[in-house]
Structures are given as structure tokens and as C-alpha cells.
Design a protein around this motif. Structure first.
Motif, PDB file in Angstrom:
ATOM      1  N   LEU A  13       1.803  34.163 -61.804  1.00 15.53           N
ATOM      2  CA  LEU A  13       1.853  34.624 -60.475  1.00 15.53           C
ATOM      3  C   LEU A  13       3.125  34.450 -59.401  1.00 15.53           C
ATOM      4  O   LEU A  13       3.973  35.049 -59.741  1.00 15.53           O
ATOM      5  CB  LEU A  13       0.555  33.736 -59.854  1.00 15.53           C
ATOM      6  CG  LEU A  13      -0.587  33.670 -60.657  1.00 15.53           C
ATOM      7  CD1 LEU A  13      -1.697  32.605 -60.095  1.00 15.53           C
ATOM      8  CD2 LEU A  13      -1.329  35.115 -60.773  1.00 15.53           C
ATOM      9  N   PRO A  72      -5.437  39.984 -56.445  1.00 20.24           N
ATOM     10  CA  PRO A  72      -5.744  39.887 -54.996  1.00 20.24           C
ATOM     11  C   PRO A  72      -6.314  38.640 -54.248  1.00 20.24           C
ATOM     12  O   PRO A  72      -7.337  38.170 -55.063  1.00 20.24           O
ATOM     13  CB  PRO A  72      -6.916  40.880 -54.899  1.00 20.24           C
ATOM     14  CG  PRO A  72      -6.782  41.868 -56.080  1.00 20.24           C
ATOM     15  CD  PRO A  72      -6.248  40.779 -57.025  1.00 20.24           C
ATOM     16  N   ALA A  73      -5.785  37.991 -53.611  1.00 19.49           N
ATOM     17  CA  ALA A  73      -5.955  36.642 -52.956  1.00 19.49           C
ATOM     18  C   ALA A  73      -7.412  36.456 -52.417  1.00 19.49           C
ATOM     19  O   ALA A  73      -8.179  35.741 -52.704  1.00 19.49           O
ATOM     20  CB  ALA A  73      -4.995  36.204 -51.875  1.00 19.49           C
ATOM     21  N   SER A 116      -0.051  39.894 -58.780  1.00 27.38           N
ATOM     22  CA  SER A 116      -0.833  41.150 -58.771  1.00 27.38           C
ATOM     23  C   SER A 116      -2.297  40.741 -58.437  1.00 27.38           C
ATOM     24  O   SER A 116      -3.185  41.838 -58.392  1.00 27.38           O
ATOM     25  CB  SER A 116      -0.559  41.725 -60.268  1.00 27.38           C
ATOM     26  OG  SER A 116      -1.280  40.895 -61.074  1.00 27.38           O
ATOM     27  N   GLU A 153      -2.540  39.142 -48.330  1.00 26.96           N
ATOM     28  CA  GLU A 153      -3.309  39.697 -49.240  1.00 26.96           C
ATOM     29  C   GLU A 153      -2.924  39.125 -50.494  1.00 26.96           C
ATOM     30  O   GLU A 153      -3.956  39.172 -51.488  1.00 26.96           O
ATOM     31  CB  GLU A 153      -2.558  41.357 -49.374  1.00 26.96           C
ATOM     32  CG  GLU A 153      -3.416  42.234 -50.086  1.00 26.96           C
ATOM     33  CD  GLU A 153      -2.850  43.709 -50.085  1.00 26.96           C
ATOM     34  OE1 GLU A 153      -3.291  44.536 -50.736  1.00 26.96           O
ATOM     35  OE2 GLU A 153      -1.953  43.850 -49.204  1.00 26.96           O
ATOM     36  N   HIS A 154      -1.895  38.531 -50.792  1.00 33.62           N
ATOM     37  CA  HIS A 154      -1.435  38.103 -52.071  1.00 33.62           C
ATOM     38  C   HIS A 154      -0.992  36.579 -51.962  1.00 33.62           C
ATOM     39  O   HIS A 154      -0.153  36.138 -52.712  1.00 33.62           O
ATOM     40  CB  HIS A 154      -0.695  39.063 -52.920  1.00 33.62           C
ATOM     41  CG  HIS A 154      -0.929  40.157 -53.144  1.00 33.62           C
ATOM     42  ND1 HIS A 154      -1.834  40.372 -54.283  1.00 33.62           N
ATOM     43  CD2 HIS A 154      -0.877  41.414 -52.766  1.00 33.62           C
ATOM     44  CE1 HIS A 154      -2.017  41.595 -54.407  1.00 33.62           C
ATOM     45  NE2 HIS A 154      -1.605  42.481 -53.275  1.00 33.62           N
ATOM     46  N   THR A 155      -1.769  35.825 -51.002  1.00 38.28           N
ATOM     47  CA  THR A 155      -1.114  34.523 -50.766  1.00 38.28           C
ATOM     48  C   THR A 155      -2.482  33.632 -50.554  1.00 38.28           C
ATOM     49  O   THR A 155      -3.493  34.019 -49.664  1.00 38.28           O
ATOM     50  CB  THR A 155      -0.177  34.263 -49.359  1.00 38.28           C
ATOM     51  OG1 THR A 155       0.675  35.102 -49.859  1.00 38.28           O
ATOM     52  CG2 THR A 155       0.003  32.779 -49.556  1.00 38.28           C
ATOM     53  N   ASP A 172       1.672  32.155 -53.855  1.00 34.39           N
ATOM     54  CA  ASP A 172       1.516  33.774 -54.033  1.00 34.39           C
ATOM     55  C   ASP A 172       0.793  34.142 -55.309  1.00 34.39           C
ATOM     56  O   ASP A 172       1.010  33.372 -56.260  1.00 34.39           O
ATOM     57  CB  ASP A 172       2.855  34.108 -53.916  1.00 34.39           C
ATOM     58  CG  ASP A 172       3.535  33.875 -52.457  1.00 34.39           C
ATOM     59  OD1 ASP A 172       2.799  33.828 -51.561  1.00 34.39           O
ATOM     60  OD2 ASP A 172       4.882  34.161 -52.529  1.00 34.39           O
ATOM     61  N   THR A 173      -0.061  34.968 -55.408  1.00 31.03           N
ATOM     62  CA  THR A 173      -1.083  35.345 -56.290  1.00 31.03           C
ATOM     63  C   THR A 173      -0.387  36.534 -57.102  1.00 31.03           C
ATOM     64  O   THR A 173      -1.305  36.953 -57.909  1.00 31.03           O
ATOM     65  CB  THR A 173      -2.440  35.598 -55.923  1.00 31.03           C
ATOM     66  OG1 THR A 173      -2.276  36.680 -55.058  1.00 31.03           O
ATOM     67  CG2 THR A 173      -2.873  34.371 -55.266  1.00 31.03           C
ATOM     68  N   CYS A 231      -8.757  32.356 -61.835  1.00 29.52           N
ATOM     69  CA  CYS A 231      -7.855  33.316 -62.220  1.00 29.52           C
ATOM     70  C   CYS A 231      -7.764  34.006 -63.699  1.00 29.52           C
ATOM     71  O   CYS A 231      -7.570  35.104 -63.805  1.00 29.52           O
ATOM     72  CB  CYS A 231      -6.439  32.474 -62.294  1.00 29.52           C
ATOM     73  SG  CYS A 231      -5.805  31.837 -60.449  1.00 29.52           S
TER      74      CYS A 231
END
Length: 410
Positions: A327, A345-346, A343, A365-367, A340-341, A392
Motif C-alpha cells: 500500500l 479504493p479507501a 491501488s 480517495e486512497h487514504t 495511503d491505500t 485488505c
């Protein structure tokens, strides 16, 4: 690849739809836990957006409310009351500030800071009124605080905008210096940008800001609405760097769940006259009695040490999950952390966790953002981490299967 998300309808049409809310109605809470109307438990790592610093329904808050409600609720803002005086004295005694003005929300406190800075500029800086703020910053939802904020998508909302706010990139001291002009009255920033995805300000950057403010004779305003009241492991986040602002705003955790915020200032910038600032409910004894109980709890021996220890435990666990699934960065301070995630989608992870009975937040969007109660237990952190690890893994499997399916159809 886009993951289909649940489209939240508004199941209660009499409630104005100003937020995307899942069809869950919470009816009670205790500590790190909430229960919905079907008696399903949820482990809460949002806590009212870092508001419930002592968790849900803490005994000391309930007791302070009951005790004060039986004595005096609201004499009016034109009179002193004992809890207001005691809370102001306590915050002043444990900070670098001399005077407090209590408000009902962090946005209102920030609005007060803006007004005070402009009054100070009118009196001592030949009418200077411009305030330098940071891109991606967040200071509230009043018209002035929205203009001070650097939140994407707000540029044209509620036009025309209030003038006087100059945005610069975060962490760029040269950009701040270049933006200072004869109309500059203050520099205003969060010590950790929460809504942008938990981005702390480096200590050398804060020291450079203090130096610039002193050189140019402008005020330094720290928005500690989210970072104050123990959230980063010290009572106030400015203590980490030792950089003292001229003005600080507080909110969220100050009331431990009730609407209480504050504007703290050094006496050198005190320039409000009677009638310049006020508010019907501001500083009422019911809320300030709770604030007093909260501050006493935060200052109890070992409490802030616990915050720091639990923060390290949560950060370490998130770092392990991030490394395991490839991630992204884990950052923050104390019990205000983000991951932060990559790829993934958070928002999809938030959905997975909600179904598993855990509340987390996706500010970007990705956190993912994590804001548990400051008295969260080690086993509660471990439980959240275990469920996040499973979420995850599930989402990775789902995305991989969709990629295979899409490839076979192309």
C-alpha cells in the motif's frame, strides 16, 4: 479499476441530506464502542471526527453535565460564570496563552481568529487584512473559514468569495515569504492537515514560519481544532516543535463530545473591545464544566503517555499492513494517523470495515484516517488491525478476480 460503491439513499427524508450517511442509526455508546438500533456493536476509530477524546459517554462527562445542569445552565454571555473562569485559567496555566474566548465550534473559533487578526491589522498594521493559508488546509464551513481553507472543489462554492486569503503550497517556506506583502496580517495553518489526509507540518518549517512572522511583523495562527487536547500525544501539538503561535484555536476534543471550542491568544494581540465579539451560548457553564472535566482527565498522570504508546502501536500495525499488501505511507502523530491505500479504493475499505463492525474514515480517495478515543485499549487497536488486514485481503482478491474477468472479456 473502479469498485462499485453502495449508493446511500436518504432513509430519513426529514433530515437534510448534507452528508452521505449509511443506513445505520446509533442508539448508544461506551468507550470505543457504538451500538446501532439492531444492537450490533461497532468499534469506533472515528469518534465523531476526533471529538470524543475520552470515548463515548464517559462517566466524567455525564457527571459534569448532570452536576452543572442542576446548578446553572446559561446565565447569558454578558456575565461571568465559574466553570468558564476555571477552564480559561486552566488552559492559560498549561499553555503559552493569556486569554481565552469560548465558542461552540472550531469553525466559530477560527472565524474569531480571523476577525481578531483583521482588527489587529486595522489598529497596528495600517489596515493590513490578508491572511496567508495553505493549499489543502481546512478551517471550517462558515463563509470566511471556507475562504481560508484550501479544500478542492470549494473555489466557486457560495460565490462571491470573501477576499483576503492567499493560498500557498504546504511545506514551502519560500512560497510563504514571497506571498508576504504590505497587506499581510497573519499566517494561518493546521499543524497536521487532517482533511487532506493527515499531513504533519515539519518542525523546521514551523520554526521558519515563526521567524518570518517576527521579521515581517505578522501574526502566526495555529489551528489546533483537531490536533489540540492530547490528540498528538501532548496537550497541544505546538509543544512538539516548541514554536509558540500568537493565536491558537481549539475545538473537537475540548468538549469530549459536547459543542465546545475556544480561541486562545497572547495578551499582546488582545484588541477586541466590548461588542466586537460574542455569541449567545459562548462560554456557558454547562459546556465549560465539561471542558474542565476533560482537561483534568487529559492532565492526569500517565494519560498523555498512554496516547503516545497507543499511537506507536497503531502506527506500527498500519505499517505492517501497508508493507504486506504493497500500500502506501503511514503518517501522523499520536492517535491522529493515516495510511495511503495504494491501488485499493479507501471508500471500499470503509465499506468492508463497516460491514465487519468497525468505523474508519476515508478523507481522500486512497487514504484512510484513524482517530480513536485517546484512552483506546491495546486489544481494541489489535482488533481493528486484524479486521483491516482481512478487509485488505478480501478487497485485493476481489480486484484481482475482476481484472481476470475483464481480461477474458477484452
Amino acid at each position: 479499476m473502479e469498485v462499485a460503491m453502495k449508493n446511500y439513499d436518504n432513509p430519513h427524508p426529514s433530515v437534510m441530506p448534507v452528508a452521505r450517511r449509511p443506513d445505520v442509526c446509533f442508539v448508544r455508546g461506551k468507550g470505543s464502542w457504538l451500538w446501532d438500533s439492531h444492537d450490533k456493536p461497532y468499534l469506533d476509530f472515528v469518534q465523531g471526527w476526533a471529538v470524543n477524546c475520552l470515548g463515548h459517554a464517559p462517566d466524567i462527562v455525564a457527571e459534569a453535565l448532570a452536576r452543572q445542569a442542576a446548578q446553572l445552565i446559561h446565565p447569558g454571555p454578558g456575565y461571568f460564570n465559574a466553570p468558564m473562569i476555571e477552564l480559561a485559567d486552566m488552559i492559560a496555566a498549561h499553555s503559552c496563552f493569556d486569554q481565552l474566548f469560548f465558542t461552540n465550534s472550531g469553525a466559530e473559533a477560527n472565524e474569531g481568529a480571523i476577525k481578531l487578526a483583521r482588527k489587529w491589522g486595522a489598529m497596528y498594521k495600517l489596515g493590513a487584512f490578508e491572511i496567508i493559508t495553505l493549499q489543502h488546509g481546512f478551517h471550517g464551513r462558515t463563509l470566511a473559514t471556507m475562504c481560508a481553507s484550501g479544500k478542492s472543489g470549494w473555489e466557486e462554492l457560495y460565490a462571491p468569495k470573501m477576499p483576503g486569503f492567499i493560498k500557498v503550497a504546504r511545506h514551502d517556506i519560500d512560497a510563504v515569504e514571497a506571498a508576504i506583502g504590505r497587506n499581510t496580517v497573519a499566517i494561518m495553518l493546521e499543524l497536521v492537515q487532517g482533511e487532506s489526509g493527515v499531513h504533519p507540518m515539519p518542525e523546521d518549517y514551523l520554526r521558519a514560519l515563526r521567524r518570518l512572522a517576527d521579521e515581517h511583523g505578522v501574526l502566526l495562527i495555529f489551528d489546533e481544532v483537531q490536533t489540540g487536547m492530547g490528540r498528538t500525544g501532548t496537550l497541544f501539538a505546538y509543544e512538539h516543535s516548541g514554536v509558540e503561535p500568537d493565536i491558537m484555536t481549539l475545538g473537537k476534543g475540548l468538549g469530549g463530545g459536547v459543542p465546545l471550542a475556544g480561541l486562545a491568544i497572547k495578551k499582546e494581540v488582545s484588541c477586541f473591545e466590548p461588542g466586537d465579539q460574542g455569541g449567545t451560548f459562548n462560554g456557558n457553564p454547562l459546556m465549560t464544566a465539561v471542558g474542565l472535566a476533560v482537561v483534568n482527565a487529559l492532565l492526569a498522570p500517565g494519560f498523555l503517555h498512554h496516547v503516545r504508546v497507543m499511537g506507536r502501536r497503531l502506527s506500527s500495525g498500519l505499517t505492517q499492513i501497508s508493507g504486506k499488501y504493497g500500500l502506501g505511507e503511514v503518517r501522523g502523530e499520536g492517535l491522529l494517523l493515516a495510511m495511503d491505500t495504494g491501488s485499493l479504493p479507501a471508500a471500499a475499505l470503509v465499506e468492508h470495515m463497516l460491514a465487519a463492525g468497525v468505523l474508519i474514515n476515508a478523507p481522500r480517495e486512497h487514504t484512510l484516517r484513524f482517530m480513536p478515543a485517546l484512552n483506546v485499549a491495546a486489544d481494541e487497536i489489535d482488533r481493528m488491525l486484524a479486521l483491516l488486514n482481512a478487509a485488505c485481503a478480501d478487497l485485493k482478491t476481489t480486484l484481482a478476480a475482476e481484472e481476470v474477468r475483464d481480461a477474458s472479456l477484452s
